[in-house]
Design a protein around this motif. Structure first.
Motif, PDB file in Angstrom:
ATOM      1  N   UNK A  26       0.856  -1.167   0.000  1.00  0.00           N
ATOM      2  CA  UNK A  26       0.000   0.000   0.000  1.00  0.00           C
ATOM      3  C   UNK A  26       0.893   1.217   0.000  1.00  0.00           C
ATOM      4  N   UNK A  27       0.539   2.192  -0.798  1.00  0.00           N
ATOM      5  CA  UNK A  27       1.400   3.368  -0.963  1.00  0.00           C
ATOM      6  C   UNK A  27       1.749   4.017   0.375  1.00  0.00           C
ATOM      7  N   UNK A  28       0.782   4.172   1.279  1.00  0.00           N
ATOM      8  CA  UNK A  28       1.058   4.842   2.547  1.00  0.00           C
ATOM      9  C   UNK A  28       2.049   4.040   3.377  1.00  0.00           C
ATOM     10  N   UNK A  29       1.965   2.741   3.332  1.00  0.00           N
ATOM     11  CA  UNK A  29       2.898   1.899   4.079  1.00  0.00           C
ATOM     12  C   UNK A  29       4.313   2.062   3.548  1.00  0.00           C
ATOM     13  N   UNK A  30       4.447   2.190   2.237  1.00  0.00           N
ATOM     14  CA  UNK A  30       5.765   2.359   1.639  1.00  0.00           C
ATOM     15  C   UNK A  30       6.342   3.709   2.031  1.00  0.00           C
ATOM     16  N   UNK A  31       5.499   4.743   2.034  1.00  0.00           N
ATOM     17  CA  UNK A  31       5.970   6.085   2.347  1.00  0.00           C
ATOM     18  C   UNK A  31       6.257   6.291   3.832  1.00  0.00           C
ATOM     19  N   UNK A  32       5.476   5.657   4.711  1.00  0.00           N
ATOM     20  CA  UNK A  32       5.608   5.835   6.151  1.00  0.00           C
ATOM     21  C   UNK A  32       5.587   4.463   6.831  1.00  0.00           C
ATOM     22  N   UNK A  63       2.042   4.237  10.461  1.00  0.00           N
ATOM     23  CA  UNK A  63       0.585   4.311  10.296  1.00  0.00           C
ATOM     24  C   UNK A  63      -0.132   3.372  11.248  1.00  0.00           C
ATOM     25  N   UNK A  64       0.559   2.402  11.805  1.00  0.00           N
ATOM     26  CA  UNK A  64      -0.078   1.439  12.712  1.00  0.00           C
ATOM     27  C   UNK A  64      -0.068   1.904  14.161  1.00  0.00           C
ATOM     28  N   UNK A  72      -4.212   0.303  10.997  1.00  0.00           N
ATOM     29  CA  UNK A  72      -3.264  -0.634  10.399  1.00  0.00           C
ATOM     30  C   UNK A  72      -3.937  -1.450   9.286  1.00  0.00           C
ATOM     31  N   UNK A  73      -5.107  -1.991   9.560  1.00  0.00           N
ATOM     32  CA  UNK A  73      -5.763  -2.834   8.563  1.00  0.00           C
ATOM     33  C   UNK A  73      -6.200  -2.043   7.344  1.00  0.00           C
TER      34      UNK A  73
END
Length: 109
Positions: free
Chosen positions: A67-73, A77-78, A85-86
């Motif tokens: 997921x783009x947000x996970x890659x960026x941050x 995010x969790x 997170x989900x």
């Protein structure tokens, strides 16, 4: 010949397995063997590669979530809890969805 005898001393676990070629065949076959043999397991890797990158053949890491947000941050995010997170931890195609399905009781073989 060296691994299986160790089961008499405690549980066996296979760690950090995955593929770099965007496929799920190895993952599916490995899960089947581990289930038959009674091994525990932990796949690799739980850091993000964007799904769109994998869809374009950029399988530079054996990632299973993205997921783009996970890659960026990564994982920041969790910090807000499971719901946040989900929303961003989505299984990637091939290996990620194969593992997700297996963990959710989908028959793979």
């Amino acid at each position: 010949q060296r691994v299986f005898p160790m089961a008499q001393h405690g549980p066996l676990i296979m760690t950090e397995f995955g593929t770099y070629d965007c496929s799920s065949t190895f993952i599916r076959n490995t899960l089947r063997i581990l289930e038959i043999m009674g091994f525990g397991w932990a796949s690799w890797a739980v850091f993000g590669t964007a799904a769109e990158d994998q869809a374009n053949g950029a399988c530079t890491l054996p990632s299973v979530v993205g997921g783009r947000k996970l890659v960026d941050e990564p994982f920041a995010v969790c910090a807000g809890g499971a719901a946040e997170c989900s929303a961003v931890l989505q299984p990637l195609p091939w290996a990620g969805t194969t593992l997700h399905d297996y963990l959710n009781g989908v028959e793979l073989w």
